[in-house]
Design a protein around this motif. Structure first.
Motif, PDB file in Angstrom:
ATOM      1  N   GLY A 189      -0.561   7.796  17.693  1.00 21.30           N
ATOM      2  CA  GLY A 189      -0.957   6.634  18.474  1.00 21.30           C
ATOM      3  C   GLY A 189      -1.764   5.622  17.690  1.00 21.30           C
ATOM      4  N   ASP A 190      -2.273   6.007  16.506  1.00 26.74           N
ATOM      5  CA  ASP A 190      -3.058   5.090  15.680  1.00 26.74           C
ATOM      6  C   ASP A 190      -2.141   4.161  14.894  1.00 26.74           C
ATOM      7  OD1 ASP A 190      -5.348   6.269  16.570  1.00 26.74           O
ATOM      8  OD2 ASP A 190      -5.676   7.490  14.772  1.00 26.74           O
ATOM      9  N   SER A 191      -2.659   2.948  14.638  1.00 27.74           N
ATOM     10  CA  SER A 191      -1.914   1.961  13.859  1.00 27.74           C
ATOM     11  C   SER A 191      -2.797   1.391  12.757  1.00 27.74           C
ATOM     12  CB  SER A 191      -1.429   0.810  14.754  1.00 27.74           C
ATOM     13  OG  SER A 191      -0.594   1.276  15.781  1.00 27.74           O
ATOM     14  N   PHE A 192      -2.156   0.932  11.713  1.00 21.37           N
ATOM     15  CA  PHE A 192      -2.836   0.227  10.626  1.00 21.37           C
ATOM     16  C   PHE A 192      -2.048  -1.048  10.378  1.00 21.37           C
ATOM     17  CE2 PHE A 192      -3.553  -0.941   6.216  1.00 21.37           C
ATOM     18  CZ  PHE A 192      -4.924  -0.760   6.062  1.00 21.37           C
ATOM     19  N   LEU A 193      -2.686  -2.208  10.564  1.00 22.05           N
ATOM     20  CA  LEU A 193      -1.963  -3.479  10.475  1.00 22.05           C
ATOM     21  C   LEU A 193      -2.744  -4.492   9.651  1.00 22.05           C
ATOM     22  CD1 LEU A 193       0.349  -5.390  11.304  1.00 22.05           C
ATOM     23  CD2 LEU A 193      -0.896  -5.848  13.430  1.00 22.05           C
ATOM     24  N   ILE A 194      -2.064  -5.044   8.636  1.00 19.21           N
ATOM     25  CA  ILE A 194      -2.622  -6.106   7.804  1.00 19.21           C
ATOM     26  C   ILE A 194      -1.673  -7.302   7.885  1.00 19.21           C
ATOM     27  CG2 ILE A 194      -3.330  -6.835   5.498  1.00 19.21           C
ATOM     28  CD1 ILE A 194      -5.116  -4.673   6.529  1.00 19.21           C
ATOM     29  N   ILE A 195      -2.166  -8.456   8.319  1.00 19.97           N
ATOM     30  CA  ILE A 195      -1.362  -9.681   8.362  1.00 19.97           C
ATOM     31  C   ILE A 195      -2.098 -10.760   7.583  1.00 19.97           C
ATOM     32  CG2 ILE A 195      -0.325 -11.463   9.824  1.00 19.97           C
ATOM     33  CD1 ILE A 195      -0.122  -9.459  12.058  1.00 19.97           C
ATOM     34  N   ASP A 196      -1.418 -11.329   6.599  1.00 18.94           N
ATOM     35  CA  ASP A 196      -2.015 -12.370   5.745  1.00 18.94           C
ATOM     36  C   ASP A 196      -3.336 -11.896   5.142  1.00 18.94           C
ATOM     37  OD1 ASP A 196       0.073 -14.155   6.238  1.00 18.94           O
ATOM     38  OD2 ASP A 196      -0.895 -14.960   8.033  1.00 18.94           O
ATOM     39  N   GLY A 197      -3.372 -10.612   4.773  1.00 15.41           N
ATOM     40  CA  GLY A 197      -4.552 -10.069   4.111  1.00 15.41           C
ATOM     41  C   GLY A 197      -5.688  -9.694   5.037  1.00 15.41           C
ATOM     42  N   GLU A 231       2.353  -2.772   8.102  1.00 17.07           N
ATOM     43  CA  GLU A 231       1.990  -2.029   9.310  1.00 17.07           C
ATOM     44  C   GLU A 231       2.455  -0.577   9.205  1.00 17.07           C
ATOM     45  OE1 GLU A 231       2.307  -2.823  14.068  1.00 17.07           O
ATOM     46  OE2 GLU A 231       4.184  -2.913  12.933  1.00 17.07           O
ATOM     47  N   VAL A 232       1.587   0.340   9.600  1.00 20.52           N
ATOM     48  CA  VAL A 232       1.922   1.756   9.667  1.00 20.52           C
ATOM     49  C   VAL A 232       1.511   2.264  11.040  1.00 20.52           C
ATOM     50  CG1 VAL A 232       1.611   4.042   8.657  1.00 20.52           C
ATOM     51  CG2 VAL A 232       1.503   2.009   7.187  1.00 20.52           C
ATOM     52  N   GLY A 291       0.825  -1.195   0.000  1.00 19.87           N
ATOM     53  CA  GLY A 291       0.000   0.000   0.000  1.00 19.87           C
ATOM     54  C   GLY A 291       0.863   1.250   0.000  1.00 19.87           C
ATOM     55  N   THR A 292       0.218   2.397  -0.098  1.00 18.77           N
ATOM     56  CA  THR A 292       0.912   3.687  -0.161  1.00 18.77           C
ATOM     57  C   THR A 292       0.558   4.526   1.060  1.00 18.77           C
ATOM     58  OG1 THR A 292       0.925   3.682  -2.582  1.00 18.77           O
ATOM     59  CG2 THR A 292       1.194   5.813  -1.492  1.00 18.77           C
ATOM     60  N   VAL A 293       1.580   5.157   1.625  1.00 20.12           N
ATOM     61  CA  VAL A 293       1.381   6.038   2.777  1.00 20.12           C
ATOM     62  C   VAL A 293       1.605   7.474   2.321  1.00 20.12           C
ATOM     63  CG1 VAL A 293       2.115   6.610   5.116  1.00 20.12           C
ATOM     64  CG2 VAL A 293       2.226   4.232   4.322  1.00 20.12           C
ATOM     65  N   THR A 294       0.592   8.308   2.491  1.00 23.95           N
ATOM     66  CA  THR A 294       0.687   9.716   2.115  1.00 23.95           C
ATOM     67  C   THR A 294       1.068  10.540   3.338  1.00 23.95           C
ATOM     68  OG1 THR A 294      -0.977   9.442   0.388  1.00 23.95           O
ATOM     69  CG2 THR A 294      -0.530  11.680   1.128  1.00 23.95           C
ATOM     70  N   VAL A 295       2.109  11.320   3.190  1.00 25.50           N
ATOM     71  CA  VAL A 295       2.675  12.062   4.307  1.00 25.50           C
ATOM     72  C   VAL A 295       2.132  13.481   4.319  1.00 25.50           C
ATOM     73  CG1 VAL A 295       4.822  12.837   5.368  1.00 25.50           C
ATOM     74  CG2 VAL A 295       4.762  10.683   4.103  1.00 25.50           C
ATOM     75  N   ASN A 336       6.101   5.146  11.271  1.00 23.67           N
ATOM     76  CA  ASN A 336       6.886   3.952  10.943  1.00 23.67           C
ATOM     77  C   ASN A 336       6.104   3.106   9.949  1.00 23.67           C
ATOM     78  OD1 ASN A 336       9.402   2.318  12.001  1.00 23.67           O
ATOM     79  ND2 ASN A 336       7.767   0.818  11.773  1.00 23.67           N
ATOM     80  N   VAL A 337       6.806   2.613   8.934  1.00 22.44           N
ATOM     81  CA  VAL A 337       6.197   1.739   7.934  1.00 22.44           C
ATOM     82  C   VAL A 337       6.968   0.431   7.914  1.00 22.44           C
ATOM     83  CG1 VAL A 337       5.549   1.423   5.521  1.00 22.44           C
ATOM     84  CG2 VAL A 337       5.538   3.722   6.523  1.00 22.44           C
ATOM     85  N   LYS A 338       6.243  -0.667   8.016  1.00 22.37           N
ATOM     86  CA  LYS A 338       6.866  -1.997   7.937  1.00 22.37           C
ATOM     87  C   LYS A 338       6.116  -2.818   6.909  1.00 22.37           C
ATOM     88  CE  LYS A 338       8.375  -5.934  10.747  1.00 22.37           C
ATOM     89  NZ  LYS A 338       8.502  -6.487  12.125  1.00 22.37           N
ATOM     90  N   GLN A 339       6.822  -3.177   5.844  1.00 18.24           N
ATOM     91  CA  GLN A 339       6.226  -3.989   4.785  1.00 18.24           C
ATOM     92  C   GLN A 339       7.111  -5.216   4.578  1.00 18.24           C
ATOM     93  OE1 GLN A 339       7.536  -4.164   1.163  1.00 18.24           O
ATOM     94  NE2 GLN A 339       6.186  -5.938   1.248  1.00 18.24           N
ATOM     95  N   ARG A 340       6.627  -6.356   5.003  1.00 21.53           N
ATOM     96  CA  ARG A 340       7.340  -7.625   4.851  1.00 21.53           C
ATOM     97  C   ARG A 340       6.396  -8.624   4.184  1.00 21.53           C
ATOM     98  NH1 ARG A 340      12.690  -6.233   5.614  1.00 21.53           N
ATOM     99  NH2 ARG A 340      13.023  -5.245   7.640  1.00 21.53           N
ATOM    100  N   ASP A 341       6.823  -9.873   4.087  1.00 18.25           N
ATOM    101  CA  ASP A 341       5.963 -10.890   3.466  1.00 18.25           C
ATOM    102  C   ASP A 341       4.649 -11.012   4.231  1.00 18.25           C
ATOM    103  OD1 ASP A 341       7.879 -11.410   1.585  1.00 18.25           O
ATOM    104  OD2 ASP A 341       8.768 -13.091   2.678  1.00 18.25           O
TER     105      ASP A 341
END
Length: 299
Positions: free
Chosen positions: A202-210, A180-181, A161-165, A171-176
């Protein structure tokens, strides 16, 4: 206002008036054009008399003789110079800056707008200095913490995905199968599957295995890995193992262990044995080492 191509053409012919010269100097790639022109001064075609060459060609046509080709060589030299000019210009304006980190390595990068990026182990960052004013895109593969200069905006593009600043710290973490942002300051927008989610401090955005994973508010001011510690809360064990391998440059094999079970805890990046105990004792798992290979086993 004269367009860019016309200004460059008149400049090459040394035919700019004072107003046009000022407009030319204000071009975004003015410095690159000057450097390129200076580099090309070494390439010069042999001098020849254009009038004589034209007369020769016309005479050949009148007498219906086989056309001569000696005039073609100077023409090809000029064409070659133009080709070199275009190639060098294209190269200097499209060249990307690529920063990569290896296993157990971290580094800090400054973007063209003076924003700072801390890059975690086994990650890469790509951006273009020359086109930054027009296209502020940063490509990230891995994990990075961004401390954005005041008033700056750009896009962090990942395969997930894309993070607009909007001017912030995040923090951005993109792995297999892991994206997570986390926003630490200011505001960011996360574009995932064509939908944007705004994150406040303090907000987070997390996608694991879709799948979207709900997280509690982040109470740290910066990510823990900046202080050489990886911290997890209800994260699949496979993600913990993958991060461990990146930080210690080891290969880990799991025996009789469910890699999808959730793990909460942390490990330091500066002591392998202590770190191994930190990720095995909570799950009642044993480990054995052989050089850079580690086996985790549950009896």
């Amino acid at each position: 206002m004269m367009n860019r191509e016309a200004l460059i053409s008149k400049w090459l012919n040394n035919n700019l008036n004072d107003l046009e010269l000022e407009a030319f100097k204000n071009l975004e790639d003015y410095d690159d054009l000057v450097k390129l022109n200076n580099s090309l001064q070494a390439f010069k075609a042999e001098d020849y008399d254009t009038s004589n060459e034209l007369e020769t060609v016309l005479q050949t046509i009148k007498t219906k003789k086989q056309p001569q080709t000696h005039w073609f060589k100077p023409f090809m030299r000029v064409a070659a110079i133009l080709a070199i000019c275009f190639s060098l210009y294209y190269y200097t304006t499209t060249l990307n800056t690529t920063i990569t980190t290896e296993f157990a390595q971290k580094t800090t990068v400054e973007l063209p707008d003076a924003s700072n990026v801390s890059l975690n182990a086994k990650s890469s960052l790509v951006f273009n200095k020359n086109s930054w004013k027009k296209q502020r895109d940063v490509q990230l593969n891995g994990e990075a913490f961004f401390k954005v200069a005041k008033g700056s905006t750009f896009n962090v593009i990942t395969t997930s995905g894309t993070v607009t600043v909007y001017g912030t710290q995040f923090n951005v973490k993109q792995r297999d199968n892991y994206f997570e942002v986390i926003c630490y300051e200011g505001l960011v927008g996360v574009n995932y599957n064509s939908q944007e989610t705004k994150l406040k401090p303090g907000d987070s955005f997390l996608i694991i295995d879709g799948k979207t994973i709900a997280k509690e508010k982040e109470n740290r001011s910066t990510p823990s890995w900046l202080n050489n510690e990886s911290t997890f809360k209800s994260v699949p064990y496979k993600a913990v193992i993958a991060e461990f391998e990146r930080q210690y440059h080891v290969d880990i094999t799991l025996l009789n262990i469910d890699s999808n079970q959730l793990f909460t805890g942390s490990f330091a990046h500066n002591n392998l044995d202590i770190a191994l105990k930190a990720i095995t004792l909570p799950l009642q798992v044993t480990y054995s080492k052989s050089n850079s290979t580690i086996i985790l086993k549950r009896e």
